[in-house]
Design an enzyme around this catalytic site. Structure first.
Site, short mmCIF file in Angstrom:
data_model
loop_
_atom_site.label_atom_id
_atom_site.label_comp_id
_atom_site.label_asym_id
_atom_site.label_seq_id
_atom_site.Cartn_x
_atom_site.Cartn_y
_atom_site.Cartn_z
N GLY A 71 -1.32 -21.06 -5.84
CA GLY A 71 -2.05 -21.02 -7.10
C GLY A 71 -2.26 -22.42 -7.67
CG ASN A 151 4.26 -19.12 -16.81
OD1 ASN A 151 3.27 -19.49 -17.45
ND2 ASN A 151 5.29 -19.90 -16.56
CD GLN A 181 3.37 -14.72 -13.82
OE1 GLN A 181 3.64 -13.52 -13.75
NE2 GLN A 181 4.08 -15.65 -13.23
CB SER A 201 -0.41 -17.27 -6.96
OG SER A 201 0.71 -17.54 -6.16
N GLY A 202 -0.69 -15.51 -4.09
CA GLY A 202 -0.23 -14.38 -3.29
C GLY A 202 1.17 -13.90 -3.63
CG HIS A 203 4.56 -16.63 -4.67
ND1 HIS A 203 5.68 -16.77 -5.45
CD2 HIS A 203 3.71 -17.61 -5.07
CE1 HIS A 203 5.52 -17.79 -6.29
NE2 HIS A 203 4.33 -18.32 -6.07
CB THR A 243 -5.90 -25.56 10.26
OG1 THR A 243 -6.57 -26.61 10.92
CG2 THR A 243 -5.92 -24.30 11.12
CB CYS A 328 7.53 -23.98 -11.72
SG CYS A 328 6.68 -22.49 -12.07
N1 PLP Z 1 0.15 -20.19 -12.93
C1 PLP Z 1 1.08 -19.36 -13.43
C2 PLP Z 1 0.82 -18.68 -14.72
C3 PLP Z 1 2.27 -19.14 -12.73
O1 PLP Z 1 3.19 -18.32 -13.24
C4 PLP Z 1 2.48 -19.82 -11.51
C5 PLP Z 1 3.75 -19.67 -10.77
O2 PLP Z 1 4.78 -19.36 -11.34
C6 PLP Z 1 1.47 -20.66 -11.03
C7 PLP Z 1 0.32 -20.83 -11.77
C8 PLP Z 1 1.62 -21.41 -9.74
O3 PLP Z 1 1.43 -20.58 -8.63
P1 PLP Z 1 1.98 -21.05 -7.21
O4 PLP Z 1 3.46 -20.87 -7.23
O5 PLP Z 1 1.31 -20.15 -6.21
O6 PLP Z 1 1.57 -22.46 -7.04
#
Ligand code: PLP
Length: 385
Positions: A71, A151, A181, A201-203, A243, A328
């Site tokens: 993301g 988040n 989110q 974002s995938g995860h 790639t 993060c």
């Molecule tokens: N934006 C938000 C609101 C998020 O909560 C996060 C990850 O916690 C991200 C962006 C970043 O995504 P990624 O971990 O895939 O870089």
């Protein structure tokens, strides 16, 4: 172990596992023209369709999807790609909020150093300050970047209304939404959102880590309002060189295909668990930081003078995983900007926990959470105010 930290990341779902297992059997480079390469390319295109379908509202007709490594990278492409697409900068104002994820706020800090003017709209109580937004429209706007769901607090901002106001005055303004989110947690389509660019974002949706995507409207592509951030071999139709992570991307597609059809029921179940947890933690004397409008998966609480990390470690020893901030920023030593912007004091921010639910949580998980919190309240030493 009871996992209540789905805003940090989510476990792989069966759809993602199956799609990844299939992709693992194909080692071709999607740029190769031979049969093995074409097989890999087919997997990419299938995943692209699946994620687009998850966006709904005929997103495929109105825009294109570019896969990235996460993301954060999708947002860098959106923000730097828009800022540097315009050679002549008649407008250099960028509107954002004061509670963005660092992937947005840090990128905008860089753009500020490069001479762009950044205007941050307050989000006290979890709502966009529309009067401040109106005031920010006194000069032409190049770009607006606003998150859909915070988040940390789970606030669902009225990005739709903000983008509508910005476009009404400046139709040429580019709108970007960090929907990391919000994707598959709150209903929207690119059209209802009014966003030209959307970060995914995938995860966060039961796909693997290391894969993200940027939705880009056809209007932006046609007008060449976005330039690539990563340059090189020209993959992803020139928009993101490097790639492709075929296995991760296939997993992203598989996860979205599994989640999308069940989303209504799953989110209703999550919302009912969330409100049950909210009621019970309030009864324990714990403050709940309920935004004006919230996503169904996040509950944000402030403990009575107990440091969040102390409670987090206690809960962890009881088999419960929660968070003391976004994953993060959990290494940061200063209080979270998002919490201060919400209206919490530094002390309250220091005593706050985020509980984020997922599709596999059950009512007995909420029982365990409440037992754990009560035991923590009874045993842990309170800090001086
Ligand atoms: N934006 C938000 C609101 C998020 O909560 C996060 C990850 O916690 C991200 C962006 C970043 O995504 P990624 O971990 O895939 O870089």
């Amino acid at each position: 172990m009871i996992y209540l930290d789905h805003s940090a990341t989510t476990p792989l779902c069966e759809g993602a596992r199956q799609a990844m297992a299939e992709a693992m059997a194909c080692f071709g480079n999607p740029s190769s023209l031979h049969a093995e390469g074409l097989r890999a390319q087919k997997l990419l295109e299938q995943a692209r369709r699946q994620v687009m379908q998850g966006l709904g509202g005929h997103a495929e007709r109105q825009g294109e999807l570019f896969f990235t490594s996460c993301g954060t990278e999708a947002t860098s492409l959106a923000l730097f790609g828009t800022a540097y697409a315009k050679k002549r900068r008649e407008a250099c104002r960028i509107i954002t909020t004061d509670s963005e994820h660092p992937s947005v706020s840090q990128a905008l800090a860089r753009l500020s150093e490069d001479g762009f003017e950044i205007v941050r709209i307050p989000t006290r109580g979890g709502a966009l300050d529309m009067a401040a937004l109106n005031a920010a429209l006194d000069k032409p706007v190049l770009l607006a970047s606003m998150m859909m769901v915070n988040n940390e607090t789970g606030a669902r901002y009225d990005v739709e209304e903000a983008f509508r106001r910005i476009k009404a005055k400046y139709p040429e303004a580019v709108t970007h939404c960090d929907a990391v989110q919000g994707f598959l947690k709150t209903p929207f389509t690119p059209m209802t959102l009014g966003a030209d660019l959307i970060t995914l974002s995938g995860h966060k949706v039961h796909a693997p880590k290391g894969v993200g995507a940027l939705y880009v409207s056809k209007k932006i592509l046609t007008a060449k309002r976005l330039v690539p951030f990563l340059v090189g071999g020209g993959q992803e139709r020139g928009m993101r060189s490097g790639t492709e992570n075929v296995i991760g991307i296939a997993g992203f597609g598989g996860a979205v295909a599994e989640l999308s059809p069940r989303i209504k029921e799953e989110l209703a179940a999550m919302e009912s668990l969330r409100s049950e947890a909210e009621r019970r933690v309030r009864d324990m004397g714990i403050a709940v930081n309920t935004p004006v409008c919230h996503a169904p998966h996040i509950l944000h609480i402030t403990l009575p003078h107990i440091k969040s990390e102390t409670m987090l470690h206690f809960l962890s020893s009881e088999g419960l995983c929660v968070s003391s901030g976004s994953a993060c920023s959990s290494h940061a030593s200063h209080p979270s900007d998002a919490l201060l912007s919400f209206g919490l004091s530094a002390h309250e921010a220091d005593c706050s926990l985020r509980i984020s639910l997922g599709r596999e949580n059950t009512p007995s998980d909420i029982d365990a959470l409440c037992r754990g919190l009560q035991a923590g309240l009874d045993r842990l030493v309170r800090i001086k105010h």
